[in-house]
Design a protein around this motif. Structure first.
Motif, PDB file in Angstrom:
ATOM      1  N   GLU A  70      69.575  65.729   0.123  1.00  0.00           N
ATOM      2  CA  GLU A  70      68.172  65.383  -0.167  1.00  0.00           C
ATOM      3  C   GLU A  70      67.288  65.380   1.088  1.00  0.00           C
ATOM      4  O   GLU A  70      66.063  65.425   0.985  1.00  0.00           O
ATOM      5  CB  GLU A  70      68.095  64.029  -0.862  1.00  0.00           C
ATOM      6  CG  GLU A  70      68.594  62.891  -0.034  1.00  0.00           C
ATOM      7  CD  GLU A  70      69.132  61.766  -0.894  1.00  0.00           C
ATOM      8  OE1 GLU A  70      70.269  61.339  -0.634  1.00  0.00           O
ATOM      9  OE2 GLU A  70      68.432  61.338  -1.799  1.00  0.00           O
ATOM     10  N   SER A  89      78.581  62.123   3.243  1.00  0.00           N
ATOM     11  CA  SER A  89      78.011  63.186   2.410  1.00  0.00           C
ATOM     12  C   SER A  89      79.064  64.235   2.083  1.00  0.00           C
ATOM     13  O   SER A  89      78.731  65.387   1.773  1.00  0.00           O
ATOM     14  CB  SER A  89      76.834  63.869   3.124  1.00  0.00           C
ATOM     15  OG  SER A  89      75.774  62.983   3.307  1.00  0.00           O
ATOM     16  N   ASP A 142      74.801  65.646  -1.576  1.00  0.00           N
ATOM     17  CA  ASP A 142      73.659  64.839  -1.116  1.00  0.00           C
ATOM     18  C   ASP A 142      72.683  65.489  -0.125  1.00  0.00           C
ATOM     19  O   ASP A 142      72.245  64.806   0.822  1.00  0.00           O
ATOM     20  CB  ASP A 142      74.217  63.580  -0.411  1.00  0.00           C
ATOM     21  CG  ASP A 142      74.292  62.418  -1.343  1.00  0.00           C
ATOM     22  OD1 ASP A 142      74.088  62.619  -2.554  1.00  0.00           O
ATOM     23  OD2 ASP A 142      74.546  61.298  -0.875  1.00  0.00           O
ATOM     24  N   ASP A 160      71.642  65.592   6.442  1.00  0.00           N
ATOM     25  CA  ASP A 160      72.296  64.269   6.495  1.00  0.00           C
ATOM     26  C   ASP A 160      73.809  64.476   6.388  1.00  0.00           C
ATOM     27  O   ASP A 160      74.483  63.836   5.580  1.00  0.00           O
ATOM     28  CB  ASP A 160      71.780  63.407   5.333  1.00  0.00           C
ATOM     29  CG  ASP A 160      71.994  61.913   5.571  1.00  0.00           C
ATOM     30  OD1 ASP A 160      72.122  61.503   6.751  1.00  0.00           O
ATOM     31  OD2 ASP A 160      72.040  61.148   4.589  1.00  0.00           O
TER      32      ASP A 160
HETATM   33 MG    MG Z   1      73.057  60.436   1.209  1.00  0.00          MG
END
Ligand code: MG
Ligand code: SR1
Length: 426
Positions: free
Chosen positions: A256, A242, A254, A237
């Protein structure tokens, strides 16, 4: 069904201070007593809670997964395990890139919670680019981040058993991948409840996107690649939301959505977000031409990122040919080294073509899908916004359908300038 887990509860400022006071390393950073700590929830992303905690000695940031998509609410459950994958990716990325991430102070698997370095005075890159701030070190930093995280988690650097272990480790992040599969590669090209766009201005574009066979074939090929090409560990992402930075210092946050996927997806995210920002500048300038030099900075930086990424990726490949792909023992004959170098260049060319396609898909989803970018959303005049968006869509369509016609990053930046010149205002 919303996931429940023994010991899990979403934190509130009151509960978080008490929890953090039990972690020695964090207590030392914050200093003083828990009653002296301020805790504020600042999350403005689509998925999670984010707290900033400050004490007399310093601060930390705390990110906690919710069992649902924050942007939509409890109607869209999402597994807490994404914090596990995020933590694993952060650990791997830190090993490979060191200072380009926030430091991790503590991870709690049960609470799906990560305590990390408070990045100050860093801001989210997207916000800086909307304000027209230049970041002279960014091309250097992000090209290093991408070259090292992608190369060293690929078959070019890893033995087959280690590569497969990495695939297994990330294989369970299916819910996050599914978000991408639906929101990026499918929904903008069909009627979907969550789609939205600047209406009525872009209604004809949205309708055309649902009828365009060439586009549907092109996006389906990209989706297949996303589903099936476990080339390297992706951030997953890697947009400008980010990234937190100052003009001197860059940190990628970030991950994830991390999983083993096609490298062009990460590189394409950066390309897409730079192009969106380029087109959005017309909506942010107070007088025509005011942001001309910033537009140049955006496209020049994009060219530097891609050029430096290619050089760095090739450099680490030449210096670390440790993977089971392209074994050096096969390329030791008379013209072996030369043939391998030609093949390395061809590999980078293919990666670039993938990048062009993925970038296009990521531009389209931010304009016709659910989750938009503030670069465009913050343009209040809807006609102006629609003009910026229509230009981005026009370039994206051509990049996706005709990716090989953009053999170099300069072809993309030239096309962006051309589309902006050619397309009239609403
Ligand atoms: Mg994010
Ligand atoms: C429902 S989540 C929407 C988007 O937010 C994240 O930042 C990802 O980009 C995802 O696609």
């Amino acid at each position: 069904m919303i996931e429940t887990r023994d010991g899990y509860a979403p934190q509130k400022p009151e509960t978080l201070a008490a929890y953090l006071s039990g972690i020695e390393a964090v207590r030392r950073i914050l200093g003083g007593a828990p009653e002296q700590w301020s805790v504020v929830e600042v999350g403005d992303g689509n998925l999670n809670l984010v707290f900033i905690v400050k004490g007399p000695g310093g601060g930390v940031a705390v990110k906690q997964a919710l069992p649902y998509v924050r942007l939509v609410g409890e109607a869209w459950p999402l597994p807490l395990s994404r914090a596990h994958y995020e933590h694993m990716a952060l650990t791997e990325q830190a090993r490979l890139t060191g200072a380009l991430l926030p430091k991790i102070h503590h991870y709690d698997e049960t609470l799906a919670l990560i305590v990390m370095e408070l990045l100050e005075p860093h801001i989210i890159m997207r916000r800086g680019m909307i304000a027209g701030v230049e970041y002279p070190n960014f091309a250097e930093d992000i090209s290093t981040f991408m070259a090292r995280t992608l190369y060293f988690t690929s078959d070019l650097a890893l033995t087959a058993d280690r590569k497969k272990a990495l695939i297994a480790a990330f294989a369970g992040n299916t819910a996050l991948c599914k978000i991408t599969e639906d929101l990026i590669f499918t929904d903008p090209y069909r009627v979907a409840e969550l789609n939205r766009w600047t209406s009525p201005q872009l209604d004809p574009y949205a309708a055309r996107w649902r009828e365009d066979g060439d586009l549907k074939v092109a996006v389906s090929r990209l989706k297949l690649k996303f589903l099936s090409s476990a080339e390297a560990m992706l951030h997953g992402d890697l947009h400008t939301g980010s990234i937190m930075l100052t003009p001197e210092d860059t940190r990628v946050i970030d991950p994830e959505f991390a999983f083993m996927g096609p490298m062009g997806f990460d590189v394409g995210a950066i390309v897409a977000n730079f192009l969106i920002n380029f087109f959005a500048q017309d909506g942010h300038e107070k007088a025509p031409g005011e942001r001309d030099s910033y537009r140049d900075w955006v496209l020049d930086t994009l060219e530097r990122i891609i050029t430096e990424f290619r050089e760095k990726f090739l450099h680490v490949w030449r210096e670390n040919p440790t993977g089971d792909a392209y074994p050096i023992s096969l390329f030791q004959g008379a013209d072996g080294a030369a043939r391998l170098e030609i093949e390395r260049q061809a590999y980078m060319d293919r990666l670039w073509t993938d990048t062009v396609g993925f970038a296009a898909a990521k531009m389209v989803r931010r304009i016709l899908g659910l989750a938009h970018n503030i670069d465009l959303e913050w343009i209040e005049d809807r006609d102006r916004r629609a003009t910026c968006e229509a230009r981005a869509l026009t370039l994206a369509r051509d990049m996706m359908v005709n990716a090989p016609r953009y053999p170099a990053v300069a072809d993309v930046t030239a096309a962006a300038r051309q589309v902006r010149r050619d397309m009239a205002h609403f």
